[in-house]
Design a protein around this motif. Structure first.
Motif, mmCIF file in Angstrom:
data_model
loop_
_atom_site.group_PDB
_atom_site.id
_atom_site.type_symbol
_atom_site.label_atom_id
_atom_site.label_comp_id
_atom_site.label_asym_id
_atom_site.label_seq_id
_atom_site.Cartn_x
_atom_site.Cartn_y
_atom_site.Cartn_z
ATOM 1 N N PHE A 34 0.630 -1.121 0.030
ATOM 2 C CA PHE A 34 0.071 -0.460 0.252
ATOM 3 C C PHE A 34 0.559 1.417 0.377
ATOM 4 C CE2 PHE A 34 -2.290 -3.469 2.034
ATOM 5 C CZ PHE A 34 -3.612 -3.336 0.935
ATOM 6 N N GLY A 35 0.387 2.608 -0.910
ATOM 7 C CA GLY A 35 1.438 3.458 -1.372
ATOM 8 C C GLY A 35 2.651 3.251 -2.455
ATOM 9 N N GLY A 36 2.519 1.766 -2.704
ATOM 10 C CA GLY A 36 3.622 1.462 -4.109
ATOM 11 C C GLY A 36 4.370 0.142 -3.430
ATOM 12 N N THR A 37 4.236 -0.636 -4.296
ATOM 13 C CA THR A 37 5.108 -1.621 -4.060
ATOM 14 C C THR A 37 6.283 -1.856 -4.095
ATOM 15 O OG1 THR A 37 2.888 -2.856 -5.636
ATOM 16 C CG2 THR A 37 5.263 -4.324 -5.119
ATOM 17 N N SER A 38 6.757 -2.868 -2.882
ATOM 18 C CA SER A 38 8.650 -2.542 -3.098
ATOM 19 C C SER A 38 8.372 -3.658 -1.817
ATOM 20 C CB SER A 38 9.492 -1.435 -2.121
ATOM 21 O OG SER A 38 10.355 -1.415 -2.130
ATOM 22 N N ILE A 106 10.600 -14.921 0.709
ATOM 23 C CA ILE A 106 9.445 -13.651 1.957
ATOM 24 C C ILE A 106 9.738 -12.779 0.484
ATOM 25 C CG2 ILE A 106 9.707 -11.062 2.755
ATOM 26 C CD1 ILE A 106 11.780 -12.577 4.797
ATOM 27 N N ASP A 107 8.368 -12.795 0.259
ATOM 28 C CA ASP A 107 7.611 -11.724 -1.131
ATOM 29 C C ASP A 107 5.852 -11.072 -0.667
ATOM 30 O OD1 ASP A 107 5.341 -13.968 -0.623
ATOM 31 O OD2 ASP A 107 6.804 -15.203 -2.057
ATOM 32 N N ALA A 108 5.128 -11.087 -1.789
ATOM 33 C CA ALA A 108 4.673 -10.245 -1.586
ATOM 34 C C ALA A 108 2.734 -11.050 -1.120
ATOM 35 C CB ALA A 108 3.224 -9.749 -3.813
ATOM 36 N N ALA A 109 3.118 -12.245 -1.312
ATOM 37 C CA ALA A 109 1.800 -13.055 -0.490
ATOM 38 C C ALA A 109 1.992 -13.023 1.472
ATOM 39 C CB ALA A 109 2.385 -14.450 -1.096
ATOM 40 N N ASP A 110 3.888 -12.610 1.978
ATOM 41 C CA ASP A 110 3.591 -12.539 3.161
ATOM 42 C C ASP A 110 2.733 -11.216 3.418
ATOM 43 O OD1 ASP A 110 5.553 -14.419 4.237
ATOM 44 O OD2 ASP A 110 6.013 -14.251 2.406
ATOM 45 N N PHE A 111 2.692 -9.882 2.905
ATOM 46 C CA PHE A 111 1.521 -9.030 3.521
ATOM 47 C C PHE A 111 0.829 -9.529 3.909
ATOM 48 C CE2 PHE A 111 0.363 -5.135 3.302
ATOM 49 C CZ PHE A 111 0.926 -3.857 3.920
ATOM 50 N N THR A 112 -0.233 -9.867 2.871
ATOM 51 C CA THR A 112 -1.125 -10.560 3.153
ATOM 52 C C THR A 112 -2.319 -12.292 3.497
ATOM 53 O OG1 THR A 112 -1.735 -11.531 0.783
ATOM 54 C CG2 THR A 112 -2.352 -8.923 0.974
ATOM 55 N N ALA A 113 -0.745 -12.867 4.086
ATOM 56 C CA ALA A 113 -0.770 -13.976 4.328
ATOM 57 C C ALA A 113 -2.064 -14.204 5.987
ATOM 58 C CB ALA A 113 0.293 -14.311 5.314
ATOM 59 N N ALA A 114 -2.485 -15.152 5.853
ATOM 60 C CA ALA A 114 -3.105 -15.169 7.711
ATOM 61 C C ALA A 114 -2.514 -15.353 8.682
ATOM 62 C CB ALA A 114 -4.611 -16.035 7.948
ATOM 63 N N LYS A 115 -2.394 -14.226 9.450
ATOM 64 C CA LYS A 115 -1.855 -14.409 10.779
ATOM 65 C C LYS A 115 -2.406 -14.551 12.528
ATOM 66 C CE LYS A 115 0.836 -11.228 7.677
ATOM 67 N NZ LYS A 115 0.155 -11.576 6.978
ATOM 68 N N THR A 116 -1.382 -14.972 12.710
ATOM 69 C CA THR A 116 -2.320 -14.513 14.837
ATOM 70 C C THR A 116 -0.989 -14.134 15.173
ATOM 71 O OG1 THR A 116 -2.671 -17.192 14.590
ATOM 72 C CG2 THR A 116 -2.583 -16.035 16.420
ATOM 73 N N GLN A 117 -1.681 -12.838 15.829
ATOM 74 C CA GLN A 117 -1.167 -12.363 16.915
ATOM 75 C C GLN A 117 -0.493 -12.359 18.399
ATOM 76 O OE1 GLN A 117 -3.301 -8.397 17.371
ATOM 77 N NE2 GLN A 117 -1.192 -7.096 18.069
ATOM 78 N N VAL A 118 1.033 -12.893 18.352
ATOM 79 C CA VAL A 118 1.523 -13.277 18.778
ATOM 80 C C VAL A 118 2.096 -11.878 20.262
ATOM 81 C CG1 VAL A 118 2.203 -14.960 18.413
ATOM 82 C CG2 VAL A 118 3.566 -13.087 18.326
ATOM 83 N N VAL A 119 2.372 -10.776 19.482
ATOM 84 C CA VAL A 119 2.626 -9.532 20.395
ATOM 85 C C VAL A 119 2.202 -8.293 19.747
ATOM 86 C CG1 VAL A 119 4.571 -8.294 21.027
ATOM 87 C CG2 VAL A 119 5.083 -10.466 20.695
ATOM 88 N N ASP A 120 1.538 -7.455 21.323
ATOM 89 C CA ASP A 120 0.620 -6.385 21.379
ATOM 90 C C ASP A 120 1.053 -5.508 21.838
ATOM 91 O OD1 ASP A 120 -1.558 -4.614 20.731
ATOM 92 O OD2 ASP A 120 -3.448 -5.177 21.691
ATOM 93 N N SER A 121 1.878 -4.852 21.411
ATOM 94 C CA SER A 121 2.643 -3.721 22.516
ATOM 95 C C SER A 121 2.974 -2.932 22.106
ATOM 96 C CB SER A 121 3.957 -4.251 22.924
ATOM 97 O OG SER A 121 5.137 -3.649 24.314
ATOM 98 N N THR A 122 4.034 -1.876 22.829
ATOM 99 C CA THR A 122 4.296 -0.305 22.421
ATOM 100 C C THR A 122 5.919 -0.146 22.279
ATOM 101 O OG1 THR A 122 4.162 0.447 24.434
ATOM 102 C CG2 THR A 122 1.966 1.040 22.941
#
Length: 215
Positions: A34-38, A106-122
């Motif tokens: 998003f904002g240009g593919t890279s 590591i490619d574009a498919a990783d960006f949209t892959a189904a994932k599970t959140q393991v860290v929710d921090s700051t």
């Protein structure tokens, strides 16, 4: 107690062996759709960015083949090193980590892959430990799910208006590489020496039962 149960208790009651192993990525990079593919998997830094329509995420792939498929995962922690303080108008910035089964690239498919959140921090700026960011996983289930295929991928991202650069495995700075530390246990297989103990216990149970019947 049955004789069979006694044998299990005597010959099979071996404590699980605890292990702590630290993994560095077999591949890392960052991807922006998003904002240009890279897609960049060779830079010396890893970058995440979120700013309106621009979003870049970091991906880390780990080979977990040294952990047995039957292991119990006790805990996990991801450690990364910033190359400089994070940039953003609203700090601390959100620091999220998601996990899923890896596929070796590591490619574009990783960006949209189904994932599970393991860290929710700051991330504060700076943290008490300077530029080192270390977070424990809230759940280890994705690691357990990845053991059969050996590969685990982590997505590191933010949904704050922020950007940050981290040390990559292409930097050559091995002491500051991203690190996944996994604490796991493996049940020990009873050694042959336990068999005489089991037989002795069986004989003791039989003798005790015979004495009760005689009484």
């Amino acid at each position: 107690m049955s004789i069979a149960a006694a044998i299990v208790m005597i010959a099979g009651a071996v404590p699980a062996a605890a292990n702590v192993v630290s993994f560095t990525p077999t591949a890392d990079g960052d991807v922006q759709l998003f904002g240009g593919t890279s897609i960049d998997t060779t830079d010396t830094v890893l970058s995440f960015v979120q700013s309106g329509g621009l979003e870049r995420r970091i991906f880390l792939e780990f080979d977990l083949s040294s952990i047995p498929d039957t292991a119990v995962i006790n805990s996990a922690k991801l450690t990364m090193n910033l190359t400089a303080p994070i940039i953003g108008p609203f700090l601390p910035a959100v620091f999220d980590v998601f996990a899923y089964n890896g596929d070796g690239t590591i490619d574009a498919a990783d960006f949209t892959a189904a994932k599970t959140q393991v860290v929710d921090s700051t991330i504060d700026n700076p943290e008490n430990n300077g530029l080192v960011i270390s977070r424990d996983f809230d759940t280890t289930l994705p690691i357990l799910a990845a053991l059969a295929g050996d590969l685990l991928t982590l997505s590191v991202e933010t949904d704050s208006f922020a950007s940050a650069n981290f040390v990559s495995i292409d930097s050559g700075n091995t002491s500051n590489f991203p690190t996944l530390t996994v604490d796991f246990s493996v049940s020990q297989v009873p050694v042959p020496g336990a068999l005489p103990l089991a037989i002795t216990g069986l004989a003791a149970l039989g003798l005790a039962g015979w004495r009760r019947r005689r009484a």
